[in-house]
Design an enzyme around this catalytic site. Sequence first.
Site, PDB file in Angstrom:
ATOM      1  N   ASP A  72       1.409  -7.723   2.386  1.00 21.06           N
ATOM      2  CA  ASP A  72       1.459  -6.298   2.050  1.00 21.06           C
ATOM      3  C   ASP A  72       2.892  -5.815   1.806  1.00 21.06           C
ATOM      4  O   ASP A  72       3.458  -5.076   2.597  1.00 21.06           O
ATOM      5  CB  ASP A  72       0.822  -5.511   3.213  1.00 21.06           C
ATOM      6  CG  ASP A  72       0.442  -4.098   2.819  1.00 21.06           C
ATOM      7  OD1 ASP A  72       0.944  -3.611   1.787  1.00 21.06           O
ATOM      8  OD2 ASP A  72      -0.356  -3.476   3.552  1.00 21.06           O
ATOM      9  N   SER A 112       4.139   2.100   8.434  1.00 24.30           N
ATOM     10  CA  SER A 112       3.906   1.152   7.353  1.00 24.30           C
ATOM     11  C   SER A 112       5.194   0.930   6.602  1.00 24.30           C
ATOM     12  O   SER A 112       5.870   1.890   6.230  1.00 24.30           O
ATOM     13  CB  SER A 112       2.848   1.681   6.399  1.00 24.30           C
ATOM     14  OG  SER A 112       1.587   1.362   6.897  1.00 24.30           O
ATOM     15  N   HIS A 125       0.826  -1.218   0.000  1.00 23.62           N
ATOM     16  CA  HIS A 125       0.000   0.000   0.000  1.00 23.62           C
ATOM     17  C   HIS A 125       0.854   1.259   0.000  1.00 23.62           C
ATOM     18  O   HIS A 125       0.354   2.342  -0.277  1.00 23.62           O
ATOM     19  CB  HIS A 125      -1.057  -0.029   1.111  1.00 23.62           C
ATOM     20  CG  HIS A 125      -0.581   0.257   2.505  1.00 23.62           C
ATOM     21  ND1 HIS A 125      -0.294  -0.728   3.425  1.00 23.62           N
ATOM     22  CD2 HIS A 125      -0.361   1.420   3.159  1.00 23.62           C
ATOM     23  CE1 HIS A 125       0.072  -0.185   4.577  1.00 23.62           C
ATOM     24  NE2 HIS A 125       0.041   1.122   4.440  1.00 23.62           N
TER      25      HIS A 125
HETATM   26  N1  ARG Z   1      -4.768   0.342   7.934  1.00 25.21           N
HETATM   27  C1  ARG Z   1      -3.503   0.467   7.259  1.00 25.21           C
HETATM   28  C2  ARG Z   1      -3.026   1.915   7.333  1.00 25.21           C
HETATM   29  O1  ARG Z   1      -3.544   2.676   8.103  1.00 25.21           O
HETATM   30  C3  ARG Z   1      -3.551  -0.051   5.870  1.00 25.21           C
HETATM   31  C4  ARG Z   1      -4.296   0.810   4.889  1.00 25.21           C
HETATM   32  C5  ARG Z   1      -4.248   0.309   3.492  1.00 25.21           C
HETATM   33  N2  ARG Z   1      -5.050  -0.878   3.265  1.00 25.21           N
HETATM   34  C6  ARG Z   1      -6.408  -0.860   3.060  1.00 25.21           C
HETATM   35  N3  ARG Z   1      -7.018  -1.987   2.940  1.00 25.21           N
HETATM   36  N4  ARG Z   1      -7.100   0.253   2.955  1.00 25.21           N
HETATM   37  O2  ARG Z   1      -2.453   2.540   6.522  1.00 25.21           O
HETATM   38  N1  GLU Z   2      -1.248   1.191   7.745  1.00 27.96           N
HETATM   39  C1  GLU Z   2      -0.583   2.221   8.507  1.00 27.96           C
HETATM   40  C2  GLU Z   2       0.379   3.050   7.650  1.00 27.96           C
HETATM   41  O1  GLU Z   2       0.155   3.179   6.477  1.00 27.96           O
HETATM   42  C3  GLU Z   2       0.107   1.596   9.652  1.00 27.96           C
HETATM   43  C4  GLU Z   2      -0.908   1.148  10.579  1.00 27.96           C
HETATM   44  C5  GLU Z   2      -0.956   2.008  11.802  1.00 27.96           C
HETATM   45  O2  GLU Z   2      -1.562   3.078  11.807  1.00 27.96           O
HETATM   46  O3  GLU Z   2      -0.347   1.521  12.769  1.00 27.96           O
HETATM   47  O4  GLU Z   2       1.306   3.654   8.137  1.00 27.96           O
END
Ligand code: ARG
Ligand code: GLU
Length: 740
Positions: free
Chosen positions: A221, A652, A85
Amino acid sequence: MIKSIILTFLFVFSSLPIFAGEGMWLPFLLQQMNEKEMQSMGMKMSAEDIYSVNKGSLKDAIVQFGGGCTGEIISGSGLLLTNHHCGYGQIQSHSSLENNYVDKGFWAKSQKEELSNPGLTATFIISMADVSTSILKGVTDKMSASEKQSMVDKNMEQLKKNYAKESYQEILVRSFYKGNQYYLFVTETYRDVRLVGAPPSSIGNFGVDTDNWIWPRHTCDFSMFRIYADKNNKPADYSSDNVPFKPRHFLPISMDGIKEGDFTMVFGFPGSTNEYLPSESIKQITDLSDPVKVALRTRALDIMHKYMVASEAVKIKYVTKAAGISNGWKKWQGEMEGLKKTDAFGKKQKYEAEYNRLLNSNAALKAKYGGVLEELNANVIKSNDYVKIREYSLEILRTNIEMLRYYSKLDALVNAFEKNGGEEMMKKADAVKSWGPGYFKNYERKIDEETFAALLQMYYNDVDKEYIFKGLESLAPNSDQYTANVKALFDASYLNSEEKLNELLIKKPEDLANSIKSDPAYIFYKEMIDQYNVKVAPNVTLYEGKVTSGMERYMAAQMEVFKDRKFYPDANSTLRVTYGKVNSYAPRDAVKYEFQTYLDGVMEKYIPGNYEFDLPPKLIELYEKKDFGPYAENGKIPVAFIATNHTTGGNSGSPAIDAYGNLIGLNFDRVWEGTMSDYNYDASICRNIMVDIRYVLFIIDKYGDAKHIVDEMKLVHPKSKPKGVKTTPKGVTKKPSAKK
Ligand code: ARG
Ligand code: GLU
């Protein structure tokens, strides 16, 4: 008895953070702050192995990737690992209908096939230093916030000018502990970063929104890039003459996996946390900000999903938009739940009582900080009404209603006309024209119209009368006419279709400006945003300003009152180390989650043809044949695992590192129940989620047929080595040249 109660109190509050796992620590202060604890938790390295200016250390393998994510170097030729991502924009930008790398994945067969990405950067931290004394020179408690800021700015400029650095380096100074301390970073930013590989999104984004923030997780990921440098190994713009970058250090990869209780650390660039807020701020987040945002987005997402389920074409148009809205929506729900479940407000109140007890027992401290906390809490309460209306306004004007969001573009045309005349306006009109096709390609008026009606009705029924403007009143939100009135507004809007927009944009300057100004939907937008700018924003700024300067004092006070407590600064996108242990968790009564998932779990979730849970045939075939190569453990492919590392957005792509300094996984998310760690880390339910590195290697080698990429890495077996032999991380190479 009394004494023992006091002692318990003192222990609880002065030794905080009490849970192993809390804290985002500064790499250059590990020796004095954390080394002992890290080693007692099982780490076999020294602080110097993690951060050193004299020799290659772990920090030389960590980069800030593209501004918002983290990446790590995993080979001597600049191979970089980050999340799928995080690399998504690049993967997408190289994709076409014939070569759809998002759907099919991409594996460069040789360095020649690696794809360049203009604008993408990777930044190393060369060194860090505490420069608080120089930056705060001449600053006094008597100064106003703005006087202080201009003094700080002046000092900063001076310092940056005089600080020794190489021509290819940059200097960055950031404020820590709410402006009470300042640290300087010398950085090197590489500008030629090429795409090396990525799995298909059915693997790299498996589970999409349904699984986002969720454990157990089965997403691979990751994506891979390579940093290129000029012939001297220095940063350079893209050129075919550039060569793979030679790092001072790269992370060896552990093939030995993890077990419960293993030491882990995560090294990266966490974006933003707020761990030292007063109790009233916690209440504001739990009872006001999060609920408003979640309620609005729940309605918006319900509407979107209704149409997405009904039509494949609509689904394609709205998948990415829904993902963006849903990411915060889901996180805030977990945050509210977690804050309530762990009684974060009550905990803060107890903490404040102890703070006040200590403060009042010390005359000097009382004279200096007496009343600071009370005033701060009072200002937070005063800001509540404005914060509520701000959340409503921003969610409506900037996030969930596409038409309103894009009236800002037409508004800019009107402003240009009124300030600089027709010619200037027409230049901007060209830009709006070129933006139109992309926008309308993914626009469904019925979704936007229904969302508009739903969210503005919520606004109408929930905000103070004083914020109900004429345009909204005349739509009669609670009457039988409301739906028809909204439809009429959309019918009249120049932003309801590409044809209508084009019809507008061919007009002559004056006519164009007048047409926009008489568009009823524009008038509606204008009324709403003007009232926000006049009635809301200045008050938000006023009280937030007070809260910000109150926080600066309160932070300083906390650090003096709890003298023996170790304070880590809130995340601010600078390089941090967080450490913890691989650990299962039990978020609810009778529910316990194991710490590791396997490929079997991917197959359990598999739904053929489903846009979130479909799988490529080849992966199923590998699974059925058990063609796992050397990456399985007891005949199973490990997929993801959790630990108590304290992470946040920006982490991330951060490496998960074992006790010896080897890579064991790739951080990409947190568990839903623990997202409140941004305000209130609690080791009982806060877990970060990492892809197991062996799943990454399996996908590259067995799925992607790209064994040559794995061959570039250094695979090690730290656990099968005789005990106590080597404590320094492998892969540490001598620095090519001596540095100051
Ligand atoms: N929750 C993660 C973050 O805050 C992953 C976000 C990307 N993935 C998704 N399925 N939207 O960035
Ligand atoms: N998915 C988050 C990012 O893009 C990391 C997840 C979190 O917030 O810990 O940095």
